[in-house]
Design a protein around this motif. Structure first.
Motif, PDB file in Angstrom:
ATOM      1  N   UNK A   1       0.829  -1.213   0.000  1.00  0.00           N
ATOM      2  CA  UNK A   1       0.000   0.000   0.000  1.00  0.00           C
ATOM      3  C   UNK A   1       0.860   1.258   0.000  1.00  0.00           C
ATOM      4  N   UNK A   2       2.032   1.184   0.614  1.00  0.00           N
ATOM      5  CA  UNK A   2       2.887   2.358   0.699  1.00  0.00           C
ATOM      6  C   UNK A   2       3.776   2.520  -0.532  1.00  0.00           C
ATOM      7  N   UNK A   3       4.343   1.435  -1.023  1.00  0.00           N
ATOM      8  CA  UNK A   3       5.362   1.517  -2.078  1.00  0.00           C
ATOM      9  C   UNK A   3       4.904   0.948  -3.421  1.00  0.00           C
ATOM     10  N   UNK A   4       3.778   0.220  -3.440  1.00  0.00           N
ATOM     11  CA  UNK A   4       3.453  -0.529  -4.643  1.00  0.00           C
ATOM     12  C   UNK A   4       4.352  -1.749  -4.719  1.00  0.00           C
ATOM     13  N   UNK A   5       4.528  -2.283  -5.893  1.00  0.00           N
ATOM     14  CA  UNK A   5       5.400  -3.432  -6.051  1.00  0.00           C
ATOM     15  C   UNK A   5       4.951  -4.295  -7.203  1.00  0.00           C
ATOM     16  N   UNK A   6       5.901  -4.999  -7.775  1.00  0.00           N
ATOM     17  CA  UNK A   6       5.602  -5.897  -8.893  1.00  0.00           C
ATOM     18  C   UNK A   6       6.014  -7.330  -8.602  1.00  0.00           C
ATOM     19  N   UNK A   7       7.058  -7.508  -7.776  1.00  0.00           N
ATOM     20  CA  UNK A   7       7.545  -8.851  -7.454  1.00  0.00           C
ATOM     21  C   UNK A   7       7.813  -8.941  -5.955  1.00  0.00           C
ATOM     22  N   UNK A   8       7.445 -10.084  -5.359  1.00  0.00           N
ATOM     23  CA  UNK A   8       7.841 -10.377  -3.982  1.00  0.00           C
ATOM     24  C   UNK A   8       8.690 -11.639  -4.006  1.00  0.00           C
ATOM     25  N   UNK A   9       9.845 -11.597  -3.326  1.00  0.00           N
ATOM     26  CA  UNK A   9      10.794 -12.718  -3.286  1.00  0.00           C
ATOM     27  C   UNK A   9      10.685 -13.425  -1.937  1.00  0.00           C
ATOM     28  N   UNK A  10      10.440 -14.729  -1.968  1.00  0.00           N
ATOM     29  CA  UNK A  10      10.183 -15.481  -0.743  1.00  0.00           C
ATOM     30  C   UNK A  10      10.927 -16.807  -0.792  1.00  0.00           C
ATOM     31  N   UNK A  11      11.407 -17.249   0.382  1.00  0.00           N
ATOM     32  CA  UNK A  11      12.007 -18.574   0.517  1.00  0.00           C
ATOM     33  C   UNK A  11      11.220 -19.320   1.582  1.00  0.00           C
ATOM     34  N   UNK A  12      10.114 -19.984   1.205  1.00  0.00           N
ATOM     35  CA  UNK A  12       9.200 -20.523   2.212  1.00  0.00           C
ATOM     36  C   UNK A  12       9.670 -21.784   2.913  1.00  0.00           C
ATOM     37  N   UNK A  13      10.436 -22.645   2.239  1.00  0.00           N
ATOM     38  CA  UNK A  13      10.802 -23.926   2.845  1.00  0.00           C
ATOM     39  C   UNK A  13      12.045 -23.862   3.720  1.00  0.00           C
ATOM     40  N   UNK A  14      13.025 -23.056   3.326  1.00  0.00           N
ATOM     41  CA  UNK A  14      14.283 -22.978   4.070  1.00  0.00           C
ATOM     42  C   UNK A  14      14.793 -21.553   3.963  1.00  0.00           C
ATOM     43  N   UNK A  15      14.214 -20.652   4.765  1.00  0.00           N
ATOM     44  CA  UNK A  15      14.529 -19.232   4.649  1.00  0.00           C
ATOM     45  C   UNK A  15      16.023 -19.014   4.852  1.00  0.00           C
ATOM     46  N   UNK A  16      16.604 -18.278   3.934  1.00  0.00           N
ATOM     47  CA  UNK A  16      18.037 -18.016   3.948  1.00  0.00           C
ATOM     48  C   UNK A  16      18.260 -16.565   4.365  1.00  0.00           C
ATOM     49  N   UNK A  17      18.812 -16.337   5.592  1.00  0.00           N
ATOM     50  CA  UNK A  17      19.686 -17.225   6.368  1.00  0.00           C
ATOM     51  C   UNK A  17      19.080 -17.843   7.625  1.00  0.00           C
ATOM     52  N   UNK A  18      17.821 -17.560   7.977  1.00  0.00           N
ATOM     53  CA  UNK A  18      17.327 -17.890   9.325  1.00  0.00           C
ATOM     54  C   UNK A  18      16.888 -19.339   9.481  1.00  0.00           C
ATOM     55  N   UNK A  19      16.762 -20.096   8.397  1.00  0.00           N
ATOM     56  CA  UNK A  19      16.297 -21.486   8.349  1.00  0.00           C
ATOM     57  C   UNK A  19      14.803 -21.632   8.619  1.00  0.00           C
ATOM     58  N   UNK A  20      14.046 -20.535   8.730  1.00  0.00           N
ATOM     59  CA  UNK A  20      12.617 -20.618   9.048  1.00  0.00           C
ATOM     60  C   UNK A  20      11.855 -21.358   7.949  1.00  0.00           C
ATOM     61  N   UNK A  21      10.792 -22.061   8.361  1.00  0.00           N
ATOM     62  CA  UNK A  21       9.901 -22.731   7.403  1.00  0.00           C
ATOM     63  C   UNK A  21       8.501 -22.151   7.568  1.00  0.00           C
ATOM     64  N   UNK A  22       7.910 -21.753   6.465  1.00  0.00           N
ATOM     65  CA  UNK A  22       6.608 -21.113   6.450  1.00  0.00           C
ATOM     66  C   UNK A  22       5.504 -22.167   6.489  1.00  0.00           C
ATOM     67  N   UNK A  23       4.566 -22.015   7.421  1.00  0.00           N
ATOM     68  CA  UNK A  23       3.460 -22.948   7.543  1.00  0.00           C
ATOM     69  C   UNK A  23       2.424 -22.757   6.445  1.00  0.00           C
ATOM     70  N   UNK A  24       1.491 -23.681   6.364  1.00  0.00           N
ATOM     71  CA  UNK A  24       0.489 -23.685   5.295  1.00  0.00           C
ATOM     72  C   UNK A  24      -0.388 -22.442   5.337  1.00  0.00           C
ATOM     73  N   UNK A  25      -0.870 -22.062   6.529  1.00  0.00           N
ATOM     74  CA  UNK A  25      -1.740 -20.888   6.637  1.00  0.00           C
ATOM     75  C   UNK A  25      -1.001 -19.626   6.206  1.00  0.00           C
ATOM     76  N   UNK A  26       0.264 -19.519   6.588  1.00  0.00           N
ATOM     77  CA  UNK A  26       1.061 -18.340   6.218  1.00  0.00           C
ATOM     78  C   UNK A  26       1.247 -18.286   4.695  1.00  0.00           C
TER      79      UNK A  26
END
Length: 470
Positions: A239-264
């Motif tokens: 809403x503030x900046x607009x945007x055309x692409x979002x970059x995501x690492x859902x299974x093995x977030x680099x560098x934190x190792x986080x894994x995104x759940x299904x609801x997220x």
């Protein structure tokens, strides 16, 4: 901060004035005429001095800011970036490499995962020999849009066991020179306009922002929590900046190792639909199968799934795969052709043989087994330290104890012959780096040597410098 009366001569420059001014800014930084932190003239003042319109100067400042040469501070003015310094005449603007392998036999490099040889060299040699026996006229021709069809069909094997596998065909695939090239191809395909915006996790693989910069895009950081990107933060940034692409690492977030759940994942997909964002889903670390649906499954109309062989089979082959959104495979391949015509025939021939023989999957699992054993050593050695990890993943995220700063710890580790990555390398220029480091598994060094390197890190953790501010 000091001011400058800098005003370059543009009279002998060819082409649009705003591009001439951008070139002058680059040269000013390169020669040292514009020192880091110096405040540039206001848009109106410089326009008057140069005899051009304020819009010309504003556009040049905007491009130079997107390139990282300049920094804009609201209400204070435009400054030469504090990350800039005087460059030699042949030194590139992009100074920090994505990879920087160490050739020093006395150093254990834990900055990026190093593959063990579990049979890759033998398998590659065999595939090369077989391909050489079938040389024909096809090696005299350009790859073309459809001449890699045989390799794309074979590459579908790479997705076996994943939720995405039953939903894609060879027509959805774009073959690239590794994952980083795949990210760049997607941005080239999707970014439009004078000021495109790419949204990234606030701690993210540096290749995202490098690809965005190459494509003259502004990068906006999105806050993270223990599951990765926060949906509400993404919505607010759009809403503030607009945007055309979002970059995501859902299974093995680099560098934190986080894994995104299904609801997220579903919440992120809905926000992408709401703001008409394309999604780059980075799966280059190919974490063990989780059973969670990939974003390409949840939002097949807008998700670009990027993976490669670099983390499990061969980084030197430079082979990556982009799974394009439904109906976008041809557009992705056309973008790739405009960039490099397609992968070299020797590469597609060799990789096809790895896939069709079953060697690719065998080598992938064998390499992951070695990395898993190394990971177990690290987790056991760190004991009660605040470390995040995932089974089968080839790096860990270590939050440092009281008394250490990430940059200091990295320097002390280097003095002990161990290289690792500070959190500073994963934040955007204006971001806040947590007090943490990423440690990758080195499968390419003998096990005992790897263990010694980890013991050195443990010894450092247990003996923080007493004079550091806390």
């Amino acid at each position: 901060m000091t001011d400058t009366n800098w005003a370059p001569a543009l009279t002998h420059q060819s082409g649009p004035k705003y591009l001439s001014l951008v070139r002058a800014l680059r040269e000013g930084v390169r020669r040292g005429d514009l020192a880091p932190g110096v405040r540039l003239p206001t848009v109106r003042n410089l326009a008057w001095k140069l005899g051009v319109t304020p819009g010309t100067v504003a556009r040049a400042y905007q491009i130079a800011t997107q390139e990282g040469l300049l920094e804009a501070a609201v209400g204070r003015g435009t400054f030469v970036s504090t990350q800039s310094r005087r460059l030699g005449p042949t030194e590139p603007l992009y100074r920090q490499p994505l990879t920087d392998p160490s050739d020093d036999d006395g150093v254990v490099d834990l900055r990026s995962p190093q593959l063990p040889d579990v049979g890759q060299t033998e398998a590659l040699a065999s595939a090369m020999a077989e391909a050489a026996q079938e040389l024909g006229r096809q090696y005299l021709e350009y790859p073309g849009l459809r001449r890699d069809q045989y390799c794309r069909e074979a590459a579908l094997e790479w997705f076996s066991g994943y939720t995405i596998s039953s939903l894609i065909t060879a027509d959805d695939l774009v073959l690239t020179h590794g994952g980083q090239n795949g990210i760049n191809i997607v941005m080239q395909c999707c970014l439009r306009g004078d000021r495109p915006v790419v949204l990234c996790e606030e701690l993210a693989y540096p290749g995202f922002r490098h690809a965005a910069r190459l494509n003259r895009a502004e990068v906006v950081s999105i806050a993270l929590d223990e599951e990765g990107m926060i949906p509400e933060a993404l919505d607010a940034a759009c809403r503030k900046h607009g945007g055309q692409i979002v970059c995501i690492t859902p299974d093995a977030q680099n560098p934190t190792t986080a894994r995104m759940g299904s609801a997220r994942r579903n919440a992120i997909a809905e926000i992408a639909r709401k703001h008409d964002l394309q999604i780059i889903e980075d799966d280059c670390y190919t974490a063990p199968v989780s059973g969670l649906e990939s974003l390409r499954v949840i939002a097949p109309e807008r998700s670009w799934h990027v993976t490669s062989l670099s983390k499990t089979i061969s980084a030197g082959m430079r082979f990556g795969i982009v799974v394009a959104p439904e109906g976008m495979g041809e557009a992705g391949r056309l973008t790739a052709q405009h960039s490099y015509f397609g992968l070299p025939r020797p590469v597609t021939d060799i990789v096809t043989r790895l896939f069709t023989s079953g060697e690719a999957m065998r080598l992938r699992h064998a390499a992951q087994d070695v990395m898993s054993r190394r990971l177990q050593m690290v987790v056991q050695a760190f004991g009660d330290q605040d470390v995040s990890w995932q089974p089968g993943l080839s790096f860990v995220w270590l939050r440092l104890p009281l008394g250490w700063r990430a940059s200091t710890f990295a320097r002390e580790a280097e003095a002990e012959g161990v290289l690792l990555r500070s959190a500073d390398e994963y934040v955007l220029q204006d971001g806040h780096a947590p007090n943490a480091v990423r440690i990758a598994m080195a499968g390419g060094v003998p096990e005992e040597r790897f263990q010694r390197a980890i013991r050195r890190l443990v010894r450092l953790l247990e003996n923080p410098p007493g004079d550091l501010p806390i």
